[in-house]
Design an enzyme around this catalytic site. Structure first.
Site, short mmCIF file in Angstrom:
data_model
loop_
_atom_site.label_atom_id
_atom_site.label_comp_id
_atom_site.label_asym_id
_atom_site.label_seq_id
_atom_site.Cartn_x
_atom_site.Cartn_y
_atom_site.Cartn_z
N ASP A 8 0.82 -1.21 0.00
CA ASP A 8 0.00 0.00 0.00
C ASP A 8 0.87 1.27 0.00
O ASP A 8 2.10 1.20 -0.03
CB ASP A 8 -0.91 -0.05 1.24
CG ASP A 8 -2.31 0.45 0.95
OD1 ASP A 8 -2.45 1.34 0.12
OD2 ASP A 8 -3.27 -0.07 1.57
N ARG A 65 -2.55 -1.24 -8.60
CA ARG A 65 -3.86 -0.65 -8.37
C ARG A 65 -3.93 0.66 -9.14
O ARG A 65 -3.19 1.59 -8.87
CB ARG A 65 -4.07 -0.41 -6.89
CG ARG A 65 -4.89 -1.46 -6.22
CD ARG A 65 -6.38 -1.34 -6.52
NE ARG A 65 -6.89 -0.23 -5.77
CZ ARG A 65 -7.09 -0.28 -4.45
NH1 ARG A 65 -6.89 -1.37 -3.76
NH2 ARG A 65 -7.53 0.78 -3.82
N ASP A 98 -10.16 3.26 -3.80
CA ASP A 98 -10.86 2.10 -3.22
C ASP A 98 -12.28 1.93 -3.76
O ASP A 98 -13.03 2.89 -3.86
CB ASP A 98 -10.94 2.25 -1.70
CG ASP A 98 -9.60 2.00 -1.05
OD1 ASP A 98 -8.58 2.03 -1.76
OD2 ASP A 98 -9.59 1.77 0.17
C1 GAL Z 1 -6.21 1.15 1.21
C2 GAL Z 1 -6.24 0.13 0.09
C3 GAL Z 1 -7.33 -0.87 0.42
C4 GAL Z 1 -7.01 -1.53 1.75
C5 GAL Z 1 -6.84 -0.48 2.85
C6 GAL Z 1 -6.33 -1.09 4.14
O1 GAL Z 1 -5.22 2.09 0.94
O2 GAL Z 1 -6.49 0.77 -1.12
O3 GAL Z 1 -7.43 -1.83 -0.61
O4 GAL Z 1 -5.84 -2.30 1.61
O5 GAL Z 1 -5.91 0.51 2.43
O6 GAL Z 1 -6.17 -0.13 5.15
#
Ligand code: GAL
Length: 397
Positions: free
Chosen positions: A126, A179, A183
């Protein structure tokens, strides 16, 4: 690790968020096998954020939360491997993960070593709380290099949401998927917005590094961590078909232990999965673009897309056996007109002089028909629904 097919599996985040634990992961693994998902190709089980303690140990290592994972991570790996599944874990390129747990910045090599020792097969990485003084591509190169040298084949799944021009440098880092969006949420608006933004970055997709349109919300029905309004059966079917068509990794996000028949029928549609997993991995292309003159040609900048019908895209994708996948995705709120649903063979690169025609199979209804006079006519496609076909080239007479 280099992959020629979009990875498929399940990820804990969409439904469970921080509420993850050993028993859940083992039950999900059992369901993957018993309900036929593993055999349909969903092999990665990924534990997302919130799996560790809030502090590293005295040696600087990440420590699995003993309340959530009392037997540690190698125990989970063994359980998954014994069942023919692969094990995915999560970290972040910053100081902290998005949920505030310790992340891998300045610990890349230690953490890659831990993941290798735990026999992890996949790492989602991430982008929260990253140092502003270090370039994005360097942050991902650091972990890419550490993984490539950790002694284990670990698929690197980058998750920087497409920011900082990810598409320009991501293939340099060793990532097998990136990605390309923020989200996803379990609502039609979220699916539509991601779809429309991703239609503009299709050409970055392909063998070795696939555009990741985020985990699937199919079957969430408004429940769980990213559950909002939920979607209709047709909306989930479009979502799945489009993600598959666009070579996105397919990571299930719902609770597969308790899944209804409709959800199962969507996620295990073998014909749709075959389009996603086609060995050639070619990018889909727009069929119903405005007609470009040869002089105008295609230019790969954003202006190129301004004339595209992003509300009713018709995409085609050349498949390895010579077939063509064709999909009409109605992202608008009105029925597709006859005019909008007309595809000529020319638009697909099939000249009249070929003496060929197309035999089409509708991959949701099973209906088979032949195109007439060099034209495919899709007469009906309701709002938020799709029509997806596999077209075989046959002699016209
Ligand atoms: C976001 C990510 C999500 C999930 C989340 C966890 O940045 O895009 O898919 O992993 O963090 O905190």
């Amino acid at each position: 690790m280099f992959t020629t097919r979009p990875p498929m599996g399940w990820n804990s985040w969409n439904t469970f968020g921080p509420k993850i634990h050993e028993k859940l992961i083992m039950e999900i693994a059992d369901a993957m096998v018993e309900k036929g998902y593993r055999d349909a190709g969903y092999t990665y089980i990924v534990i997302d954020d919130c799996w560790s303690l809030r502090e590293r140990d005295a040696e600087g290592n990440l420590v699995p939360d003993p309340e959530k994972f009392p037997h540690g991570m190698k125990y989970i790996a063994d359980y998954l491997h014994q069942r023919g599944l692969n094990f995915g874990m999560y970290s972040c390129a910053g100081y902290l993960t998005c949920a505030g747990y310790p992340a891998s910045y300045e610990h890349e090599w230690d953490d890659a070593k831990s993941f290798a020792e735990w026999e992890v097969d996949f790492l989602k990485y991430d982008y929260c709380f990253h140092p502003v003084s270090v370039r994005a591509d360097i942050l991902y190169k650091r972990m890419g290099l550490a993984l490539a040298n950790c002694g284990r084949d670990i698929l690197f799944s980058a998750c920087s949401w497409g920011s900082d021009h990810t598409r320009r440098w991501i293939k340099e880092t060793g990532a097998s998927m990136w990605r390309s969006t923020g989200d996803i949420m379990d609502s039609w608006a979220s699916i539509r917005d991601i779809a429309q933004s991703q239609l503009k970055v299709m050409e970055y997709n392909g063998h070795g590094c696939f555009n990741d349109m985020d985990m699937l919300v199919v079957g969430m029905n408004g429940k769980g961590n990213v559950g909002l309004t939920g979607c209709t059966y047709e909306e989930y079917r479009l979502h799945f078909s489009l993600w598959a068509f666009m070579n996105s990794p397919l990571m299930i996000g719902c609770d597969i232990r308790q899944m209804d028949e409709q959800t199962r029928s969507i996620l295990t549609n073998r014909d749709i999965l075959a389009i996603n997993q086609d060995p050639d991995g070619r990018s889909p292309f727009f069929v119903n673009s405005h007609v470009f003159t040869p002089a105008e040609n295609r230019s790969p900048d954003d202006a190129f897309y301004k004339d595209y019908p992003l509300d009713t895209p018709i995409l085609a994708k050349f498949l390895s056996n010579g077939d063509i996948a064709i999909g009409l995705f109605n992202l608008s709120d009105t029925e597709v007109s006859m005019w909008q649903g007309t595809i000529t063979f020319d638009m697909l690169g099939l000249p009249a002089t070929s003496g060929k025609t197309l035999e089409l199979r509708d991959l949701w209804s099973g209906e088979v028909f032949r195109a007439v006079n060099g034209v495919i006519q899709i007469n009906k496609c309701a709002p938020h629904d799709c029509r997806v076909f596999r077209a075989r080239i046959v002699d016209a007479n």
